[in-house]
Design a protein around this motif. Structure first.
Motif, PDB file in Angstrom:
ATOM      1  N   VAL A  48       0.832  -1.213   0.000  1.00 16.01           N
ATOM      2  CA  VAL A  48       0.000   0.000   0.000  1.00 16.01           C
ATOM      3  C   VAL A  48       0.858   1.251   0.000  1.00 16.01           C
ATOM      4  O   VAL A  48       0.693   2.149  -0.843  1.00 16.01           O
ATOM      5  N   VAL A  49       1.798   1.342   0.942  1.00 11.25           N
ATOM      6  CA  VAL A  49       2.598   2.554   1.051  1.00 11.25           C
ATOM      7  C   VAL A  49       3.487   2.744  -0.172  1.00 11.25           C
ATOM      8  O   VAL A  49       3.715   3.874  -0.622  1.00 11.25           O
ATOM      9  N   GLU A  52       1.552   4.337  -2.891  1.00  7.50           N
ATOM     10  CA  GLU A  52       1.123   5.705  -2.587  1.00  7.50           C
ATOM     11  C   GLU A  52       2.277   6.705  -2.600  1.00  7.50           C
ATOM     12  O   GLU A  52       2.047   7.910  -2.550  1.00  7.50           O
ATOM     13  N   PHE A 221       4.038   1.515   8.593  1.00  2.07           N
ATOM     14  CA  PHE A 221       3.991   1.531   7.131  1.00  2.07           C
ATOM     15  C   PHE A 221       3.530   0.188   6.549  1.00  2.07           C
ATOM     16  O   PHE A 221       3.533   0.013   5.336  1.00  2.07           O
ATOM     17  N   ASN A 223       0.879  -2.873   5.573  1.00  2.00           N
ATOM     18  CA  ASN A 223      -0.482  -2.884   5.013  1.00  2.00           C
ATOM     19  C   ASN A 223      -1.539  -2.915   6.115  1.00  2.00           C
ATOM     20  O   ASN A 223      -2.606  -2.306   5.979  1.00  2.00           O
ATOM     21  N   MET A 226      -1.811   0.646   7.522  1.00  2.00           N
ATOM     22  CA  MET A 226      -2.197   1.602   6.487  1.00  2.00           C
ATOM     23  C   MET A 226      -3.677   1.472   6.135  1.00  2.00           C
ATOM     24  O   MET A 226      -4.322   2.440   5.717  1.00  2.00           O
ATOM     25  N   LYS A 230      -4.399   4.249  10.160  1.00  2.00           N
ATOM     26  CA  LYS A 230      -3.104   4.794  10.591  1.00  2.00           C
ATOM     27  C   LYS A 230      -2.372   5.450   9.430  1.00  2.00           C
ATOM     28  O   LYS A 230      -1.203   5.813   9.565  1.00  2.00           O
ATOM     29  N   GLU A 231      -3.058   5.609   8.299  1.00  2.00           N
ATOM     30  CA  GLU A 231      -2.377   6.155   7.123  1.00  2.00           C
ATOM     31  C   GLU A 231      -1.983   7.619   7.318  1.00  2.00           C
ATOM     32  O   GLU A 231      -0.975   8.072   6.772  1.00  2.00           O
ATOM     33  N   ASP A 232      -2.755   8.379   8.118  1.00  2.00           N
ATOM     34  CA  ASP A 232      -2.412   9.788   8.361  1.00  2.00           C
ATOM     35  C   ASP A 232      -1.091   9.913   9.113  1.00  2.00           C
ATOM     36  O   ASP A 232      -0.285  10.808   8.839  1.00  2.00           O
ATOM     37  N   ALA A 235       1.742   9.132   6.651  1.00  2.00           N
ATOM     38  CA  ALA A 235       1.911  10.240   5.712  1.00  2.00           C
ATOM     39  C   ALA A 235       2.600  11.425   6.371  1.00  2.00           C
ATOM     40  O   ALA A 235       3.430  12.107   5.761  1.00  2.00           O
TER      41      ALA A 235
END
Length: 406
Positions: A48-49, A52, A221, A223, A226, A230-232, A235
């Motif tokens: 995922v990361v 992105e 980081f 999957n 994310m 916890k994606e914020d 990022a």
């Protein structure tokens, strides 16, 4: 193939088919292996990361599949890039450490997120990472940033986490960017570690604005996190990096693909795995039907030997070796006259002119040839001793006579 062998083959084939069906239909167990590989979609992969990153930095993202010494020596000094290393442990050898130090000294950036950081590079930067080892279970922790403006992006990690932080930092150059606060609950007697520790720093290096960014929560980081709100946080951690092309490390990974055998390579590839299973099933069916349709091997039966002929030849050789031509001639004449009696039904007691005429007619031989043979037989019977020439002449006359009758 007998009946018992066929039953055994059928049983083996049925077992193999049942095993294949069970293997295909069983639900796949969730793989919690530490990977951090860009291609892995398992919980602790970084699929995922990685996908992105390009939208995050608005710069191209390339992948490195070799060690840092090999991958960085080909880069032009004028180009400014950021190398990203995410793994549960990171350790560089001497050549790679020197390459990274030179790389950052030229104004580039290195981002490292790991639970365990050790080796030459760690010693050069004079930093040390430790983990919270108190208690049996991983405790929840709050991952925050030192900037009050980023408080809204802090996240509480309650599972799939190792609480790592810096226990030694070169305070002259290091800049604290983030912290971790471990929820310890009831403190143990020997617990002297503070609740809040630094887990994200910036280490400027060189005179060209190069820097090391070192973070101690690689799980952020993965999957798993994310895709679980916890994606914020991830990022925001990456937002400290300069907006420049990114080199994603895919070499220093726990989940780096290493093929140790041809069969492992086949089974790891979905298409090749099915081809292997189909080939195996085809082989089993071939053995079953081949065993059913193939006729049993017919043993070779040797023809019976003519022992009489061998015996006669042996006796004849014995007589000949001892020079007993008289006995040989006597037996040969008796055998010849017996053939005449049994084949032409003639009386051989008197070998007269009438006998010669009848024999010539019945055997289709000339009378002169027949007479010569019979007269020579009469002559030999009258002698008491015989020579080898007598035997040879008798044999030639008999062969001439029998060839004409055959």
């Amino acid at each position: 193939m007998d009946k018992r062998s066929k039953i055994a083959l059928y049983a083996i084939g049925v077992v193999i088919v049942l095993i294949m069906i069970a293997e295909i239909t069983k639900p796949k167990a969730l793989n919690w292996r530490d990977s951090y590989s860009a291609s892995d979609k398992i919980p602790l992969g970084c699929y995922v990361v990685f996908n992105e990153l390009e939208s995050f930095s608005n710069q191209p993202v390339t992948t490195s599949t070799t060690n840092s010494f090999e991958s960085l020596k080909t880069l032009a000094d004028a180009s400014k890039t950021t190398s990203v290393f995410i793994n549960n442990f990171v350790s560089f050898d001497k050549q790679s450490s020197e390459a990274l130090l030179k790389y950052v000294e030229n104004g580039n950036t290195v981002f490292i997120s790991t639970n365990y950081f050790y080796g030459i590079l760690s010693d050069t930067l004079n930093i040390k990472v430790g983990t919270d080892a108190n208690g049996l279970y991983k405790k929840p922790s709050l991952n925050s940033f030192t900037s009050p403006y980023l408080k809204k992006y802090e996240k509480r990690f309650t599972d799939v986490i190792e609480n790592s932080y810096f226990i030694k930092i070169e305070t002259i150059n290091a800049v604290a960017l983030g912290t971790i606060k471990i929820d310890k609950g009831d403190k143990t007697i020997n617990d002297t570690i503070p609740d809040t520790n630094i887990n994200y720093i910036k280490m400027p290096y060189g005179t060209k604005n190069g820097a090391f960014y070192i973070h101690t929560n690689p799980f952020a980081f993965s999957n798993y996190h994310m895709l679980n709100d916890k994606e914020d946080y991830a990022a925001t951690v990456l937002s400290y990096l300069p907006k420049q092309p990114i080199i994603w490390d895919n070499y220093y990974k726990s989940g780096r693909k290493i093929i140790t055998s041809p069969l492992r390579f086949v089974l790891q590839n979905q298409a090749l795995k099915w081809a292997f299973y189909i080939a195996l099933l085809t082989f089993v069916l071939f053995v079953i039907f081949k065993g059913k349709r193939t006729q049993r091997i017919i043993p070779v039966v040797e023809p019976l030997k003519n022992a009489t002929l061998d015996f006669t030849k042996t006796i004849g050789d014995l007589y000949y070796q001892h020079g007993d031509f008289t006995n040989i001639i006597k037996n040969k004449i008796q055998y010849f006259l017996e053939q005449i009696r049994s084949k032409y039904y003639l009386n051989t007691n008197e070998l007269s002119e009438s006998f010669i005429t009848k024999l010539a007619i019945k055997s289709s031989n000339k009378k002169e040839d027949t007479k010569a043979l019979i007269n020579f037989i009469v002559y030999l019977k009258s002698k008491s001793n015989h020579t080898e020439n007598d035997l040879i002449q008798l044999n030639n006359l008999i062969e001439k006579f029998t060839k004409q009758t055959s």
